[in-house]
Design a protein around this motif. Structure first.
Motif, PDB file in Angstrom:
ATOM      1  N   PRO A  56     -13.489  64.543  -4.770  1.00  0.00           N
ATOM      2  CA  PRO A  56     -13.425  63.870  -6.005  1.00  0.00           C
ATOM      3  C   PRO A  56     -15.046  63.518  -6.475  1.00  0.00           C
ATOM      4  CG  PRO A  56     -11.812  62.756  -4.456  1.00  0.00           C
ATOM      5  CD  PRO A  56     -12.522  63.776  -3.933  1.00  0.00           C
ATOM      6  N   GLY A  57     -15.870  63.246  -5.585  1.00  0.00           N
ATOM      7  CA  GLY A  57     -17.337  63.151  -5.709  1.00  0.00           C
ATOM      8  C   GLY A  57     -18.000  64.239  -6.454  1.00  0.00           C
ATOM      9  N   GLU A  58     -17.619  65.507  -5.881  1.00  0.00           N
ATOM     10  CA  GLU A  58     -17.990  66.774  -6.595  1.00  0.00           C
ATOM     11  C   GLU A  58     -17.447  67.195  -7.922  1.00  0.00           C
ATOM     12  OE1 GLU A  58     -18.601  69.421  -2.281  1.00  0.00           O
ATOM     13  OE2 GLU A  58     -16.628  69.189  -3.477  1.00  0.00           O
ATOM     14  N   VAL A  59     -16.333  66.718  -7.875  1.00  0.00           N
ATOM     15  CA  VAL A  59     -15.639  66.874  -9.426  1.00  0.00           C
ATOM     16  C   VAL A  59     -16.635  65.847 -10.425  1.00  0.00           C
ATOM     17  CG1 VAL A  59     -13.521  66.534 -10.900  1.00  0.00           C
ATOM     18  CG2 VAL A  59     -13.401  67.478  -8.570  1.00  0.00           C
ATOM     19  N   ARG A  60     -16.781  64.772 -10.090  1.00  0.00           N
ATOM     20  CA  ARG A  60     -17.470  63.974 -11.068  1.00  0.00           C
ATOM     21  C   ARG A  60     -18.891  64.370 -11.192  1.00  0.00           C
ATOM     22  NH1 ARG A  60     -14.975  59.938  -7.532  1.00  0.00           N
ATOM     23  NH2 ARG A  60     -13.297  59.052  -8.692  1.00  0.00           N
ATOM     24  N   GLY A 109      -7.299  57.640   1.211  1.00  0.00           N
ATOM     25  CA  GLY A 109      -6.285  58.525   1.251  1.00  0.00           C
ATOM     26  C   GLY A 109      -6.513  59.329  -0.237  1.00  0.00           C
ATOM     27  N   TRP A 110      -7.472  59.009  -1.183  1.00  0.00           N
ATOM     28  CA  TRP A 110      -7.388  59.890  -2.354  1.00  0.00           C
ATOM     29  C   TRP A 110      -8.640  60.761  -2.159  1.00  0.00           C
ATOM     30  CZ3 TRP A 110      -8.049  54.322  -5.377  1.00  0.00           C
ATOM     31  CH2 TRP A 110      -6.722  53.892  -5.481  1.00  0.00           C
ATOM     32  N   ASN A 111      -8.004  61.810  -1.508  1.00  0.00           N
ATOM     33  CA  ASN A 111      -8.958  63.033  -1.377  1.00  0.00           C
ATOM     34  C   ASN A 111      -8.707  63.997  -2.467  1.00  0.00           C
ATOM     35  OD1 ASN A 111     -10.110  61.648   0.928  1.00  0.00           O
ATOM     36  ND2 ASN A 111      -8.372  62.461   2.304  1.00  0.00           N
ATOM     37  N   SER A 112      -7.822  63.994  -3.127  1.00  0.00           N
ATOM     38  CA  SER A 112      -7.364  65.065  -4.049  1.00  0.00           C
ATOM     39  C   SER A 112      -8.471  65.213  -5.041  1.00  0.00           C
ATOM     40  CB  SER A 112      -6.001  65.072  -4.765  1.00  0.00           C
ATOM     41  OG  SER A 112      -5.700  65.721  -5.658  1.00  0.00           O
ATOM     42  N   PRO A 113      -9.038  66.605  -5.477  1.00  0.00           N
ATOM     43  CA  PRO A 113      -9.913  66.518  -6.491  1.00  0.00           C
ATOM     44  C   PRO A 113      -9.379  66.111  -8.003  1.00  0.00           C
ATOM     45  CG  PRO A 113      -8.822  68.429  -6.259  1.00  0.00           C
ATOM     46  CD  PRO A 113      -8.471  67.906  -5.015  1.00  0.00           C
ATOM     47  N   ILE A 114      -8.195  65.808  -8.110  1.00  0.00           N
ATOM     48  CA  ILE A 114      -7.713  65.159  -9.459  1.00  0.00           C
ATOM     49  C   ILE A 114      -8.289  63.917  -9.596  1.00  0.00           C
ATOM     50  CG2 ILE A 114      -5.593  64.229  -8.472  1.00  0.00           C
ATOM     51  CD1 ILE A 114      -6.308  66.343 -11.680  1.00  0.00           C
ATOM     52  N   TYR A 115      -8.660  63.184  -8.463  1.00  0.00           N
ATOM     53  CA  TYR A 115      -9.031  61.726  -8.766  1.00  0.00           C
ATOM     54  C   TYR A 115     -10.585  61.797  -9.400  1.00  0.00           C
ATOM     55  CZ  TYR A 115      -5.509  59.800  -5.956  1.00  0.00           C
ATOM     56  OH  TYR A 115      -4.090  59.435  -5.378  1.00  0.00           O
ATOM     57  N   ALA A 118     -10.723  74.115 -15.729  1.00  0.00           N
ATOM     58  CA  ALA A 118     -11.365  73.015 -14.799  1.00  0.00           C
ATOM     59  C   ALA A 118     -10.572  72.608 -13.770  1.00  0.00           C
ATOM     60  CB  ALA A 118     -11.703  71.938 -15.846  1.00  0.00           C
ATOM     61  N   VAL A 119      -9.251  72.325 -14.021  1.00  0.00           N
ATOM     62  CA  VAL A 119      -8.548  71.711 -12.921  1.00  0.00           C
ATOM     63  C   VAL A 119      -8.320  72.742 -11.738  1.00  0.00           C
ATOM     64  CG1 VAL A 119      -6.119  70.855 -12.480  1.00  0.00           C
ATOM     65  CG2 VAL A 119      -7.372  69.987 -14.400  1.00  0.00           C
ATOM     66  N   ASN A 120      -7.957  74.163 -12.185  1.00  0.00           N
ATOM     67  CA  ASN A 120      -7.589  75.066 -11.123  1.00  0.00           C
ATOM     68  C   ASN A 120      -8.886  75.426 -10.581  1.00  0.00           C
ATOM     69  OD1 ASN A 120      -5.195  75.209 -12.136  1.00  0.00           O
ATOM     70  ND2 ASN A 120      -5.446  77.154 -13.546  1.00  0.00           N
ATOM     71  N   HIS A 121     -10.193  75.107 -11.062  1.00  0.00           N
ATOM     72  CA  HIS A 121     -11.274  75.294 -10.419  1.00  0.00           C
ATOM     73  C   HIS A 121     -11.461  74.531  -9.374  1.00  0.00           C
ATOM     74  CE1 HIS A 121     -15.545  76.840  -9.870  1.00  0.00           C
ATOM     75  NE2 HIS A 121     -15.893  75.209 -10.040  1.00  0.00           N
ATOM     76  N   THR A 122     -11.337  73.095  -9.611  1.00  0.00           N
ATOM     77  CA  THR A 122     -11.545  72.030  -8.294  1.00  0.00           C
ATOM     78  C   THR A 122     -10.470  72.401  -7.392  1.00  0.00           C
ATOM     79  OG1 THR A 122      -9.954  70.952  -9.472  1.00  0.00           O
ATOM     80  CG2 THR A 122     -12.230  70.612 -10.422  1.00  0.00           C
ATOM     81  N   ILE A 123      -9.459  72.761  -7.684  1.00  0.00           N
ATOM     82  CA  ILE A 123      -8.166  73.112  -6.520  1.00  0.00           C
ATOM     83  C   ILE A 123      -8.540  74.329  -5.692  1.00  0.00           C
ATOM     84  CG2 ILE A 123      -5.953  73.720  -6.222  1.00  0.00           C
ATOM     85  CD1 ILE A 123      -5.203  72.091  -8.486  1.00  0.00           C
ATOM     86  N   LYS A 124      -9.067  75.276  -6.377  1.00  0.00           N
ATOM     87  CA  LYS A 124      -9.455  76.671  -5.549  1.00  0.00           C
ATOM     88  C   LYS A 124     -10.717  76.124  -4.752  1.00  0.00           C
ATOM     89  CE  LYS A 124     -10.812  81.340  -6.481  1.00  0.00           C
ATOM     90  NZ  LYS A 124     -11.136  82.489  -7.753  1.00  0.00           N
TER      91      LYS A 124
END
Length: 235
Positions: free
Chosen positions: A82-86, A4-10, A71-77
């Protein structure tokens, strides 16, 4: 629970948290993925026996300080996983990363600046780009006024040696040359070639060879080579 950890913040934290017991309470400990974490605490603790066991509020606050609001706003927008963020943030921010990864085309738009300080790899990339685009000498990195501007307020700011910048510019040139060669060989369209001849102030004649084409709807003109023409002696 990780399903369930699908949020980009992870993505700004290491993928597998530590699981420990604190006073008989089970806790997930998430470690920041930044090479040089800028927060007082590198870890976020999340107790599992509370109503907010899945809350990401502390993680968001940590990421905004460590990675920057941009950076954080970019991932949310962009609804990144999470994999793409890493892949796009954490991996590219590694001290041992390849500086060529920082020259991907970002597209047109206003210039923005991150609140996160550059890593050494990013510093090298920025200096190499500055030298190439603004025609600056490599030894400008030794200028005391420049060092004063960069280090005031952050004396630990790392500045590469002139030899390092020169080596990076040559590396980027080789990568750009290979990329351009591949692009032109596989170009599905017409290429126009032109020349430009001139004589330098000290009397040396040169010929520049340029290629012109359309890429993604934009007209492109690139220099392929600059050749010094041998002088012909007359008797």
């Amino acid at each position: 629970m990780g399903r369930g950890w699908n949020s980009p913040i992870y993505g700004f934290f290491k993928p597998i948290p530590k699981i420990v017991d604190v006073g008989g309470r089970r806790v997930h400990i998430f470690e920041c993925g930044a090479k040089g974490c800028k927060c007082n605490k590198k870890f976020i603790n999340r107790f599992l026996n509370t109503a907010d066991a899945t809350s990401t509020g502390n993680m968001f606050r940590h990421a905004r300080v460590c990675w920057g609001e941009e950076a954080v706003n970019h991932t949310i927008k962009n609804r990144m996983t999470p994999g793409e963020v890493r892949q796009h943030f954490v991996k590219n921010a590694s001290e041992n990363g390849d500086i060529t990864t920082f020259f991907e085309r970002k597209g047109k738009g206003p210039v923005t600046y991150s609140h996160r300080q550059h890593t050494r790899t990013e510093v090298r990339a920025e200096f190499a780009r500055w030298m190439a685009e603004s025609y600056r000498p490599f030894n400008i990195v030794n200028d005391e006024r420049l060092r004063s501007l960069l280090k005031t307020g952050q004396p630990g700011y790392w500045i590469p040696l002139a030899t390092t910048v020169a080596r990076d510019v040559k590396t980027l040139f080789a990568c750009s040359r290979n990329r351009l060669s591949h692009m032109l060989r596989n170009y599905d369209g017409q290429l126009s070639i032109s020349t430009d001849c001139w004589t330098s102030p000290n009397g040396h004649p040169f010929v520049g060879i340029l290629v012109h084409f359309v890429h993604n709807g934009d007209p492109i003109s690139l220099v392929l080579d600059v050749i010094e023409v041998p002088k012909v002696r007359t008797f």
